[in-house]
Design an enzyme around this catalytic site. Structure first.
Site, short mmCIF file in Angstrom:
data_model
loop_
_atom_site.label_atom_id
_atom_site.label_comp_id
_atom_site.label_asym_id
_atom_site.label_seq_id
_atom_site.Cartn_x
_atom_site.Cartn_y
_atom_site.Cartn_z
N HIS A 93 0.86 -1.20 0.00
CA HIS A 93 0.00 0.00 0.00
C HIS A 93 0.89 1.24 0.00
O HIS A 93 1.96 1.25 0.62
CB HIS A 93 -0.90 -0.02 1.24
CG HIS A 93 -2.02 0.96 1.16
ND1 HIS A 93 -1.84 2.30 1.35
CD2 HIS A 93 -3.34 0.79 0.88
CE1 HIS A 93 -3.00 2.92 1.19
NE2 HIS A 93 -3.94 2.03 0.91
N GLU A 142 -3.93 2.48 -7.48
CA GLU A 142 -4.28 3.48 -6.48
C GLU A 142 -3.41 4.73 -6.68
O GLU A 142 -2.31 4.81 -6.11
CB GLU A 142 -4.05 2.94 -5.08
CG GLU A 142 -4.98 1.84 -4.69
CD GLU A 142 -5.26 1.82 -3.20
OE1 GLU A 142 -6.43 1.80 -2.83
OE2 GLU A 142 -4.30 1.87 -2.41
#
Ligand code: PEP
Length: 219
Positions: A93, A142
Site C-alpha cells: 500500500h 491506487e
C-alpha cells in the site's frame, strides 16, 4: 467482482464486531461478488470468528504481512500465523511505501510468502510503471492523489491504466481501482471493462455506506 474494505489503523474489536453484525446479513449473496474485510491484526481472530458464526458471505484479509516466515523477526506478522485467519493480503500500500520505507524488493518477498502459503496477494500499484511481482494475479491501481482525499481519479483514466497493466502482464491479471471510492461513484469504476473491483478505505469504515457500495456493485 472484488470489493475490499481496508480499515487501515481503525476500529477496536468491539467496533469491528459491530460492523460485522451490521453488514453481514446485508451483503448480497452472489457468486460474482467477493467481499473482503481487512481489519487491524489484533481484530483478525474475532472478526473471522464472527463471520463463521454468522455464516456471512465475507472473507478476511490482512493489510500487510512479514517478508519473512516464522522466526526471529520481532514485531512482524508471518503468513504462517496469519493464515489461521486470512485468505487474502494487501501488499505494498502506498501508505506503507511512504511511511515505512517499503521497497519493491520487500513487496516482492511478501508476495512470495503469500503465494507459497496459498494466500492471495493484492499488490497496490501507483501507476502502470510500478513493478508487479511474478505470480501476482491481482493488483489495485491506487493513484496517490486519490487516496483519502475525496478526489478520485476518473473511471476513464483508471480503466486506461488497468488496460496498460493487462497489456504488460497478461490478460490473466485482474485490476481493481482504489482511491476515494464511495457509494455514489463506485458504479462508474466497476462498469469499466478492465476494472474487476474496488479497494475502499475511508468509506468502508461506515457500515451503512459499505453496504450501499456492495449493493450498487451487485446490481
Ligand atoms: C485505501 O486505503 O487504499 C484507499 C483507497 O483509501 P480511500 O478509499 O480512503 O481513498
Amino acid at each position: 467482482m472484488w470489493i475490499i474494505a481496508n480499515w487501515k489503523s481503525n476500529k477496536t474489536i468491539a467496533e469491528a464486531l459491530d460492523w460485522i453484525s451490521q453488514i453481514g446479513p446485508q451483503i448480497p449473496k452472489s457468486e460474482k461478488l467477493r467481499v473482503i474485510v481487512c481489519p487491524t491484526f489484533d481484530a483478525l481472530s474475532e472478526v473471522k470468528k464472527a463471520i463463521i458464526v454468522g455464516n456471512f458471505p465475507l472473507l478476511v484479509g490482512a493489510q500487510d504481512l512479514s517478508p519473512f516466515g516464522t522466526g526471529a523477526y520481532t514485531g512482524e506478522e508471518p503468513v504462517q500465523t496469519l493464515s489461521q485467519f486470512i485468505d487474502f493480503v494487501i501488499v505494498g500500500h502506498s501508505e506503507r511505501r511512504q511511511n515505512f520505507g517499503e521497497t519493491d524488493e520487500m513487496i516482492a518477498k511478501k508476495v512470495v510468502q503469500a503465494l507459497d502459503n496459498n494466500i492471495t496477494p493484492l499488490v497496490c500499484v501507483q501507476d502502470e510503471n510500478t513493478p508487479v511481482p511474478e505470480g501476482c494475479k491481482l493488483v489495485v491501481f491506487e493513484p496517490v492523489f486519490a487516496i483519502g482525499t475525496g478526489n478520485p481519479d476518473t473511471p476513464e483514466n483508471a480503466d486506461e491504466i488497468a488496460k496498460k497493466l493487462k497489456e504488460k502482464y497478461g490478460d490473466g491479471l485482474e485490476v481493481l481501482y482504489g482511491g476515494s471510492v464511495n457509494s455514489q461513484n463506485v458504479k462508474g469504476f466497476i462498469s469499466k471493462p478492465n476494472i474487476s473491483g474496488v479497494l475502499v478505505g475511508n468509506a468502508s469504515l461506515d457500515a451503512e455506506e459499505f453496504v450501499k457500495i456492495c449493493k450498487n456493485c451487485a446490481l
